[in-house]
Design an enzyme around this catalytic site. Sequence first.
Site, PDB file in Angstrom:
ATOM      1  N   LYS A  86      -4.715  12.024   5.785  1.00  0.00           N
ATOM      2  CA  LYS A  86      -4.169  10.662   5.724  1.00  0.00           C
ATOM      3  C   LYS A  86      -4.092  10.153   4.287  1.00  0.00           C
ATOM      4  O   LYS A  86      -3.054   9.674   3.841  1.00  0.00           O
ATOM      5  CB  LYS A  86      -5.047   9.727   6.553  1.00  0.00           C
ATOM      6  N   ASN A  87      -5.208  10.246   3.569  1.00  0.00           N
ATOM      7  CA  ASN A  87      -5.230   9.631   2.243  1.00  0.00           C
ATOM      8  C   ASN A  87      -4.388  10.383   1.216  1.00  0.00           C
ATOM      9  O   ASN A  87      -4.055   9.836   0.172  1.00  0.00           O
ATOM     10  CB  ASN A  87      -6.676   9.454   1.757  1.00  0.00           C
ATOM     11  N   ARG A 107      -3.584  -0.557   3.281  1.00  0.00           N
ATOM     12  CA  ARG A 107      -4.220  -0.547   1.967  1.00  0.00           C
ATOM     13  C   ARG A 107      -3.382   0.233   0.941  1.00  0.00           C
ATOM     14  O   ARG A 107      -3.179  -0.195  -0.184  1.00  0.00           O
ATOM     15  CB  ARG A 107      -5.595   0.109   2.139  1.00  0.00           C
ATOM     16  N   CYS A 166      -7.951  -1.899   6.034  1.00  0.00           N
ATOM     17  CA  CYS A 166      -9.292  -2.114   6.561  1.00  0.00           C
ATOM     18  C   CYS A 166     -10.094  -2.992   5.610  1.00  0.00           C
ATOM     19  O   CYS A 166     -10.234  -2.679   4.436  1.00  0.00           O
ATOM     20  CB  CYS A 166     -10.013  -0.777   6.742  1.00  0.00           C
ATOM     21  N   ARG A 224     -12.177  -5.349  -1.791  1.00  0.00           N
ATOM     22  CA  ARG A 224     -11.590  -4.149  -2.387  1.00  0.00           C
ATOM     23  C   ARG A 224     -10.632  -4.532  -3.511  1.00  0.00           C
ATOM     24  O   ARG A 224      -9.419  -4.616  -3.318  1.00  0.00           O
ATOM     25  CB  ARG A 224     -10.896  -3.321  -1.297  1.00  0.00           C
ATOM     26  N   PRO A 225     -11.177  -4.776  -4.717  1.00  0.00           N
ATOM     27  CA  PRO A 225     -10.332  -5.213  -5.839  1.00  0.00           C
ATOM     28  C   PRO A 225      -9.386  -4.106  -6.309  1.00  0.00           C
ATOM     29  O   PRO A 225      -9.631  -2.920  -6.034  1.00  0.00           O
ATOM     30  CB  PRO A 225     -11.349  -5.544  -6.935  1.00  0.00           C
ATOM     31  N   ILE A 226      -8.333  -4.493  -7.037  1.00  0.00           N
ATOM     32  CA  ILE A 226      -7.442  -3.481  -7.627  1.00  0.00           C
ATOM     33  C   ILE A 226      -7.357  -3.666  -9.145  1.00  0.00           C
ATOM     34  O   ILE A 226      -6.371  -3.296  -9.777  1.00  0.00           O
ATOM     35  CB  ILE A 226      -6.031  -3.469  -6.985  1.00  0.00           C
ATOM     36  N   ASP A 227      -8.423  -4.238  -9.722  1.00  0.00           N
ATOM     37  CA  ASP A 227      -8.409  -4.512 -11.163  1.00  0.00           C
ATOM     38  C   ASP A 227      -8.246  -3.236 -12.003  1.00  0.00           C
ATOM     39  O   ASP A 227      -7.640  -3.269 -13.067  1.00  0.00           O
ATOM     40  CB  ASP A 227      -9.695  -5.258 -11.574  1.00  0.00           C
ATOM     41  N   GLN A 228      -8.752  -2.115 -11.519  1.00  0.00           N
ATOM     42  CA  GLN A 228      -8.643  -0.879 -12.307  1.00  0.00           C
ATOM     43  C   GLN A 228      -7.213  -0.329 -12.284  1.00  0.00           C
ATOM     44  O   GLN A 228      -6.762   0.288 -13.250  1.00  0.00           O
ATOM     45  CB  GLN A 228      -9.622   0.191 -11.790  1.00  0.00           C
ATOM     46  N   ASP A 232     -16.280   7.518   3.709  1.00  0.00           N
ATOM     47  CA  ASP A 232     -15.489   7.496   4.940  1.00  0.00           C
ATOM     48  C   ASP A 232     -16.156   8.283   6.072  1.00  0.00           C
ATOM     49  O   ASP A 232     -15.640   8.299   7.198  1.00  0.00           O
ATOM     50  CB  ASP A 232     -14.073   8.048   4.686  1.00  0.00           C
ATOM     51  N   ARG A 253      -4.678   4.251  13.132  1.00  0.00           N
ATOM     52  CA  ARG A 253      -4.131   4.243  11.770  1.00  0.00           C
ATOM     53  C   ARG A 253      -4.387   5.571  11.079  1.00  0.00           C
ATOM     54  O   ARG A 253      -3.654   5.930  10.163  1.00  0.00           O
ATOM     55  CB  ARG A 253      -4.799   3.132  10.949  1.00  0.00           C
TER      56      ARG A 253
HETATM   57  C1  UD1 Z   1      -9.808   5.118  -0.982  1.00  0.00           C
HETATM   58  C2  UD1 Z   1      -9.555   5.512   0.444  1.00  0.00           C
HETATM   59  C3  UD1 Z   1     -10.675   5.025   1.356  1.00  0.00           C
HETATM   60  C4  UD1 Z   1     -12.023   5.465   0.822  1.00  0.00           C
HETATM   61  C5  UD1 Z   1     -12.175   5.131  -0.654  1.00  0.00           C
HETATM   62  C6  UD1 Z   1     -13.429   5.738  -1.278  1.00  0.00           C
HETATM   63  C7  UD1 Z   1      -7.158   5.524   0.556  1.00  0.00           C
HETATM   64  C8  UD1 Z   1      -5.925   4.879   1.045  1.00  0.00           C
HETATM   65  N1  UD1 Z   1      -8.292   4.928   0.856  1.00  0.00           N
HETATM   66  O1  UD1 Z   1      -9.820   3.692  -1.028  1.00  0.00           O
HETATM   67  O2  UD1 Z   1     -10.447   5.575   2.642  1.00  0.00           O
HETATM   68  O3  UD1 Z   1     -13.037   4.785   1.535  1.00  0.00           O
HETATM   69  O4  UD1 Z   1     -11.062   5.656  -1.401  1.00  0.00           O
HETATM   70  O5  UD1 Z   1     -13.426   7.121  -1.117  1.00  0.00           O
HETATM   71  O6  UD1 Z   1      -7.118   6.571  -0.071  1.00  0.00           O
HETATM   72  N2  UD1 Z   1     -12.906  -0.534  -7.198  1.00  0.00           N
HETATM   73  C9  UD1 Z   1     -12.879  -1.547  -8.134  1.00  0.00           C
HETATM   74  N3  UD1 Z   1     -11.676  -1.841  -8.727  1.00  0.00           N
HETATM   75  C10 UD1 Z   1     -10.541  -1.180  -8.419  1.00  0.00           C
HETATM   76  C11 UD1 Z   1     -10.582  -0.152  -7.460  1.00  0.00           C
HETATM   77  C12 UD1 Z   1     -11.781   0.143  -6.864  1.00  0.00           C
HETATM   78  O7  UD1 Z   1     -13.901  -2.171  -8.434  1.00  0.00           O
HETATM   79  O8  UD1 Z   1      -9.501  -1.497  -8.994  1.00  0.00           O
HETATM   80  C13 UD1 Z   1     -14.195  -0.183  -6.555  1.00  0.00           C
HETATM   81  C14 UD1 Z   1     -14.184  -0.439  -5.055  1.00  0.00           C
HETATM   82  O9  UD1 Z   1     -14.550  -1.766  -4.762  1.00  0.00           O
HETATM   83  C15 UD1 Z   1     -15.188   0.582  -4.579  1.00  0.00           C
HETATM   84  C16 UD1 Z   1     -14.997   1.760  -5.538  1.00  0.00           C
HETATM   85  O10 UD1 Z   1     -14.345   1.223  -6.677  1.00  0.00           O
HETATM   86  O11 UD1 Z   1     -16.488   0.083  -4.720  1.00  0.00           O
HETATM   87  C17 UD1 Z   1     -14.173   2.898  -5.000  1.00  0.00           C
HETATM   88  O12 UD1 Z   1     -12.946   2.398  -4.506  1.00  0.00           O
HETATM   89  P1  UD1 Z   1     -11.618   3.297  -4.458  1.00  0.00           P
HETATM   90  O13 UD1 Z   1     -11.999   4.713  -4.698  1.00  0.00           O
HETATM   91  O14 UD1 Z   1     -10.600   2.677  -5.323  1.00  0.00           O
HETATM   92  O15 UD1 Z   1     -11.175   3.134  -2.961  1.00  0.00           O
HETATM   93  P2  UD1 Z   1      -9.703   2.952  -2.409  1.00  0.00           P
HETATM   94  O16 UD1 Z   1      -8.746   3.705  -3.284  1.00  0.00           O
HETATM   95  O17 UD1 Z   1      -9.424   1.539  -2.112  1.00  0.00           O
END
Ligand code: UD1
Length: 410
Positions: free
Chosen positions: A11-12, A82, A106, A111-115, A296, A389
């Site tokens: 899926k991912n 997501r 979910c 779940r921020p996207i700042d990075q 996961d 999903r």
């Molecule tokens: C992806 C997976 C999800 C899995 C997660 C961790 C998809 C669609 N989803 O989610 O199933 O649970 O990886 O393996 O592939 N973070 C920040 N800022 C950011 C991005 C992330 O602080 O901009 C933090 C998150 O809050 C979290 C950690 O980094 O604590 C890891 O998140 P991330 O690996 O980005 O998860 P997703 O890509 O959202």
Amino acid sequence: MRGSVTISGAKNAAVAILPAAILIEGKCRVENVPDISDVRVILTILQDLGVVVEKLPGGAVTLDATYIRSTKPNPEFVKKMRASYYLMGALLSRFGQADVALPGGCNFANRPIDQHIKGFKALGAKVDETDEYVRLCAGENGLCGNRVSLDVVSVGATMNIIMAATLLPGQTIIENAAKEPHIVDLANFLNTMGADISGAGTDTIKIRGVQKLTGGTYAIIPDQIEAGTYLAAVAAVGGDVLVKNVIPKHMECITSKLEEMGASIQNFDDSIRIVSNGNLTCTTVKTRPYPGFPTDMQAQICVCMTLADGVSKLTENVYETRFFGYCNELTAMGADIQINGKTAVVTGTPRLSGASVTAKDLRAGAALIIAGLSARGTTYVDNIHYVERGYEQLIEKMTALGADIQRIEE
Ligand code: UD1
């Protein structure tokens, strides 16, 4: 549980590779695409943008993004999942602009996207962010490769920056990159289409921008988490099952824990046999980015712990609030779980009892199904659309292994 189960495409990986087709001026064929609702949503978004999508029998999809009409995906669909954040990186790289609603999906944690944004800015993007939208365009000096050092190891940010950098002039280096198998899969897909990406699977990834991707054929890797879910189910319920179409190397972090708990594991080239008599012993699990134990799989291993002899400890290091998606439900089924910050202390009980429970997210739902299969009596799991999903034909696959499970239409 007895027999064999064939694992679908990851899926991912699929939810990244399909939007990555936006980068290609030409037709690509993607095989081993799982038939799950997140994939159906992303294909709808792509079609709506003008990508010509054709679903072929056997899980293959062709996509042709030559004549994309818009860089503003339909927010109604974007909010459903997501992974729609990948549209940002792909559209920015190909068209120098993107106008994408903030993603849904979910909500087991903040779940921020700042990075992701930090990466886009480093590549020269001007970013306009509201509570609803992220608007990206080329900044004053245009878009260009650059060095990006991630503050947290993020799967999504790593893949989004790879996509954003693929068609930009110059070289991008991502430091502190995530190493999950689906990151390697995305890089392999893009390289097959003509990109120049090296280092995927390590913490430093180099992307040398190319002018154009032209198309090709690629097969998505098997789903590590789907496979792990069936392995956990057999460990908890008991049985002898061959889990087919897996990459055993990707499964080591999960199979080593199940072995520690008492299941017997045999690895073959592309399958794993698990034998369990259902008598498990307690263990300690700490979730970590790959190659650590995946967050996961937290909920599914927790179910095994609720049935294991002794006191297990489960520490969540990626999404601290994830326990709240299912621990209360397991407690309602007779489990003994005490949550203390990011650690759950799980005292095993010989048997859970059936109850009416609610899935609050995808993996929580899968865990409740495993709990229900192992429990005395009938369990009703509500909100099964979450599970759909990410799991292709879960009911059919479980039934073929001997589970008594039905989908009830309301
Ligand atoms: C992806 C997976 C999800 C899995 C997660 C961790 C998809 C669609 N989803 O989610 O199933 O649970 O990886 O393996 O592939 N973070 C920040 N800022 C950011 C991005 C992330 O602080 O901009 C933090 C998150 O809050 C979290 C950690 O980094 O604590 C890891 O998140 P991330 O690996 O980005 O998860 P997703 O890509 O959202």
